[in-house]
Design a protein around this motif. Structure first.
Motif, PDB file in Angstrom:
ATOM      1  N   LYS A  28       0.882  -1.189  -0.123  1.00 54.70           N
ATOM      2  CA  LYS A  28      -0.092   0.003   0.092  1.00 54.70           C
ATOM      3  C   LYS A  28       0.774   1.073   0.090  1.00 54.70           C
ATOM      4  CE  LYS A  28      -3.725   2.103   2.596  1.00 54.70           C
ATOM      5  NZ  LYS A  28      -4.378   2.266   3.906  1.00 54.70           N
ATOM      6  N   ARG A  29       2.027   1.222   0.760  1.00 53.46           N
ATOM      7  CA  ARG A  29       2.877   2.484   0.925  1.00 53.46           C
ATOM      8  C   ARG A  29       3.579   2.451  -0.415  1.00 53.46           C
ATOM      9  NH1 ARG A  29       5.287   2.463   7.123  1.00 53.46           N
ATOM     10  NH2 ARG A  29       3.372   2.027   8.243  1.00 53.46           N
ATOM     11  N   LYS A  30       4.098   1.325  -1.065  1.00 54.14           N
ATOM     12  CA  LYS A  30       4.763   1.304  -2.201  1.00 54.14           C
ATOM     13  C   LYS A  30       3.914   2.122  -3.246  1.00 54.14           C
ATOM     14  CE  LYS A  30       7.436  -1.733  -5.048  1.00 54.14           C
ATOM     15  NZ  LYS A  30       8.954  -1.339  -4.739  1.00 54.14           N
ATOM     16  N   LEU A  32       1.179   3.994  -2.732  1.00 56.15           N
ATOM     17  CA  LEU A  32       0.911   5.386  -2.633  1.00 56.15           C
ATOM     18  C   LEU A  32       2.042   6.269  -3.022  1.00 56.15           C
ATOM     19  CD1 LEU A  32      -1.163   5.270   0.602  1.00 56.15           C
ATOM     20  CD2 LEU A  32      -2.196   5.796  -1.686  1.00 56.15           C
ATOM     21  N   ASN A  33       3.319   5.785  -2.533  1.00 59.06           N
ATOM     22  CA  ASN A  33       4.464   6.629  -2.961  1.00 59.06           C
ATOM     23  C   ASN A  33       4.504   6.891  -4.497  1.00 59.06           C
ATOM     24  OD1 ASN A  33       5.263   7.518  -0.432  1.00 59.06           O
ATOM     25  ND2 ASN A  33       6.133   5.742  -0.150  1.00 59.06           N
ATOM     26  N   TRP A  34       4.366   5.685  -5.385  1.00 63.57           N
ATOM     27  CA  TRP A  34       4.415   5.680  -6.559  1.00 63.57           C
ATOM     28  C   TRP A  34       3.487   6.884  -7.296  1.00 63.57           C
ATOM     29  CZ3 TRP A  34       3.621   0.773 -10.111  1.00 63.57           C
ATOM     30  CH2 TRP A  34       3.911   0.933 -11.512  1.00 63.57           C
ATOM     31  N   LYS A  35       2.325   6.384  -6.977  1.00 62.22           N
ATOM     32  CA  LYS A  35       1.070   7.510  -7.161  1.00 62.22           C
ATOM     33  C   LYS A  35       1.536   8.965  -7.093  1.00 62.22           C
ATOM     34  CE  LYS A  35      -3.883   8.444  -6.823  1.00 62.22           C
ATOM     35  NZ  LYS A  35      -5.090   8.030  -6.240  1.00 62.22           N
ATOM     36  N   LYS A  36       2.185   9.305  -5.961  1.00 60.42           N
ATOM     37  CA  LYS A  36       2.595  10.522  -5.282  1.00 60.42           C
ATOM     38  C   LYS A  36       3.647  10.957  -6.265  1.00 60.42           C
ATOM     39  CE  LYS A  36       5.184  11.752  -2.210  1.00 60.42           C
ATOM     40  NZ  LYS A  36       6.005  11.716  -0.901  1.00 60.42           N
ATOM     41  N   ASP A  37       4.603  10.329  -6.662  1.00 56.18           N
ATOM     42  CA  ASP A  37       5.523  10.610  -7.807  1.00 56.18           C
ATOM     43  C   ASP A  37       5.080  10.867  -9.182  1.00 56.18           C
ATOM     44  OD1 ASP A  37       7.591  10.288  -5.597  1.00 56.18           O
ATOM     45  OD2 ASP A  37       8.066   8.448  -6.378  1.00 56.18           O
ATOM     46  N   LEU A  38       4.305  10.040  -9.686  1.00 52.38           N
ATOM     47  CA  LEU A  38       3.561  10.367 -10.963  1.00 52.38           C
ATOM     48  C   LEU A  38       2.785  11.615 -11.036  1.00 52.38           C
ATOM     49  CD1 LEU A  38       2.414   6.841 -11.668  1.00 52.38           C
ATOM     50  CD2 LEU A  38       4.186   8.026 -12.734  1.00 52.38           C
ATOM     51  N   LEU A  39       1.948  11.605  -9.995  1.00 52.07           N
ATOM     52  CA  LEU A  39       1.081  13.275  -9.830  1.00 52.07           C
ATOM     53  C   LEU A  39       2.124  14.177  -9.573  1.00 52.07           C
ATOM     54  CD1 LEU A  39      -1.708  12.039  -7.358  1.00 52.07           C
ATOM     55  CD2 LEU A  39      -1.926  12.428  -9.914  1.00 52.07           C
ATOM     56  N   SER A  40       3.136  14.379  -9.219  1.00 52.16           N
ATOM     57  CA  SER A  40       4.064  15.293  -8.800  1.00 52.16           C
ATOM     58  C   SER A  40       4.591  15.567 -10.473  1.00 52.16           C
ATOM     59  CB  SER A  40       5.174  15.262  -7.896  1.00 52.16           C
ATOM     60  OG  SER A  40       6.280  15.977  -7.803  1.00 52.16           O
ATOM     61  N   GLY A 109       2.962 -13.676  -6.093  1.00 52.79           N
ATOM     62  CA  GLY A 109       4.176 -14.103  -5.840  1.00 52.79           C
ATOM     63  C   GLY A 109       5.101 -12.464  -5.309  1.00 52.79           C
ATOM     64  N   LEU A 110       5.794 -12.570  -4.287  1.00 54.42           N
ATOM     65  CA  LEU A 110       6.150 -11.398  -3.768  1.00 54.42           C
ATOM     66  C   LEU A 110       7.383 -10.785  -4.993  1.00 54.42           C
ATOM     67  CD1 LEU A 110       6.994 -12.501  -0.245  1.00 54.42           C
ATOM     68  CD2 LEU A 110       5.286 -10.941  -1.063  1.00 54.42           C
ATOM     69  N   LYS A 111       8.115 -11.533  -5.555  1.00 52.29           N
ATOM     70  CA  LYS A 111       9.258 -11.011  -6.473  1.00 52.29           C
ATOM     71  C   LYS A 111       8.472 -10.265  -7.491  1.00 52.29           C
ATOM     72  CE  LYS A 111      12.890 -14.335  -5.500  1.00 52.29           C
ATOM     73  NZ  LYS A 111      13.968 -15.330  -6.084  1.00 52.29           N
ATOM     74  N   ARG A 112       7.401 -10.821  -8.242  1.00 49.20           N
ATOM     75  CA  ARG A 112       6.613 -10.116  -9.404  1.00 49.20           C
ATOM     76  C   ARG A 112       6.119  -9.031  -8.923  1.00 49.20           C
ATOM     77  NH1 ARG A 112       4.677 -10.018 -13.904  1.00 49.20           N
ATOM     78  NH2 ARG A 112       2.387 -10.133 -14.518  1.00 49.20           N
ATOM     79  N   LEU A 113       5.347  -9.182  -7.682  1.00 45.37           N
ATOM     80  CA  LEU A 113       4.723  -7.608  -6.977  1.00 45.37           C
ATOM     81  C   LEU A 113       5.608  -6.811  -6.532  1.00 45.37           C
ATOM     82  CD1 LEU A 113       2.047  -9.458  -4.905  1.00 45.37           C
ATOM     83  CD2 LEU A 113       1.636  -8.057  -7.038  1.00 45.37           C
ATOM     84  N   GLU A 114       6.967  -7.216  -6.222  1.00 44.69           N
ATOM     85  CA  GLU A 114       7.963  -6.079  -6.009  1.00 44.69           C
ATOM     86  C   GLU A 114       8.362  -5.517  -7.322  1.00 44.69           C
ATOM     87  OE1 GLU A 114      10.151  -3.690  -3.773  1.00 44.69           O
ATOM     88  OE2 GLU A 114       8.963  -5.291  -2.710  1.00 44.69           O
ATOM     89  N   ALA A 115       8.542  -6.225  -8.487  1.00 42.91           N
ATOM     90  CA  ALA A 115       8.670  -5.357  -9.617  1.00 42.91           C
ATOM     91  C   ALA A 115       7.713  -4.791 -10.392  1.00 42.91           C
ATOM     92  CB  ALA A 115       9.322  -6.784 -10.706  1.00 42.91           C
ATOM     93  N   ARG A 116       6.482  -5.568 -10.125  1.00 43.25           N
ATOM     94  CA  ARG A 116       5.175  -4.768 -10.802  1.00 43.25           C
ATOM     95  C   ARG A 116       4.069  -4.824  -9.665  1.00 43.25           C
ATOM     96  NH1 ARG A 116       3.900  -1.517 -14.645  1.00 43.25           N
ATOM     97  NH2 ARG A 116       1.902  -1.929 -15.889  1.00 43.25           N
ATOM     98  N   PRO A 117       3.998  -3.695  -9.072  1.00 40.06           N
ATOM     99  CA  PRO A 117       2.984  -3.801  -7.775  1.00 40.06           C
ATOM    100  C   PRO A 117       1.551  -3.641  -8.226  1.00 40.06           C
ATOM    101  CG  PRO A 117       4.750  -2.100  -7.472  1.00 40.06           C
ATOM    102  CD  PRO A 117       4.776  -2.711  -8.764  1.00 40.06           C
ATOM    103  N   VAL A 118       1.404  -3.363  -9.677  1.00 43.04           N
ATOM    104  CA  VAL A 118       0.046  -3.400 -10.104  1.00 43.04           C
ATOM    105  C   VAL A 118      -0.347  -4.599 -10.790  1.00 43.04           C
ATOM    106  CG1 VAL A 118       0.129  -0.840 -10.233  1.00 43.04           C
ATOM    107  CG2 VAL A 118       0.927  -1.992 -12.228  1.00 43.04           C
ATOM    108  N   ALA A 119       0.516  -5.722 -10.630  1.00 43.56           N
ATOM    109  CA  ALA A 119       0.333  -6.824 -11.444  1.00 43.56           C
ATOM    110  C   ALA A 119      -0.997  -7.503 -10.906  1.00 43.56           C
ATOM    111  CB  ALA A 119       1.471  -7.792 -10.901  1.00 43.56           C
TER     112      ALA A 119
END
Length: 139
Positions: A28-30, A32-40, A109-119
């Protein structure tokens, strides 16, 4: 998942229960931070467009400005679509369905979600989906 505390440097591990409250909070934090960066970055585009000199006397300069602007707007459109995917992932976190394949219900899988959190698909389901699309596009 309400007010889940994460230690500094926490990383999800296969040693934990899959998609426990800590892992959900982490993603969730990952997201939200990604979204904040994109909006910025999108706000910087708006600012840049407002400051741009659209009346360049030199045709080459004007063409260059228009080309750069077109590319920037295309990038921001991709960001908009990505933000929609981030919002959908955040909704799945709230529903506690995040991290599971839409087609099979199996863990992504954690590795896939780490690489692509919207998978939304496991690697196997994604590969099958891509093979299906490729075979139907060739016809």
């Amino acid at each position: 998942m309400q007010n889940t505390h994460l230690e500094a440097g926490y990383m999800p591990s296969d040693q934990e229960e899959y998609m426990n409250d800590k892992q959900l909070e982490y993603f969730k934090r990952k997201l939200l931070n990604w979204k904040k960066d994109l909006l910025s970055e999108s706000m910087e585009t708006v600012k840049h467009l407002q400051e741009e000199n659209w009346n360049e006397p030199d045709l080459n300069d004007r063409a260059s400005t228009e080309t750069e602007t077109h590319l920037e707007l295309r990038t921001r459109d991709r960001y908009r679509k990505l933000i929609d995917k981030i919002d959908a992932a955040l909704m799945r976190i709230e529903k506690k369905s995040y991290g599971y394949c839409d087609e099979t219900g199996e863990p992504i899988g954690l590795k896939r979600l780490e690489a692509r959190p919207v998978a939304t698909l496991s690697i196997e389901a994604q590969e099958q989906h891509e093979r299906f699309e490729k075979s139907h596009n060739e016809e």
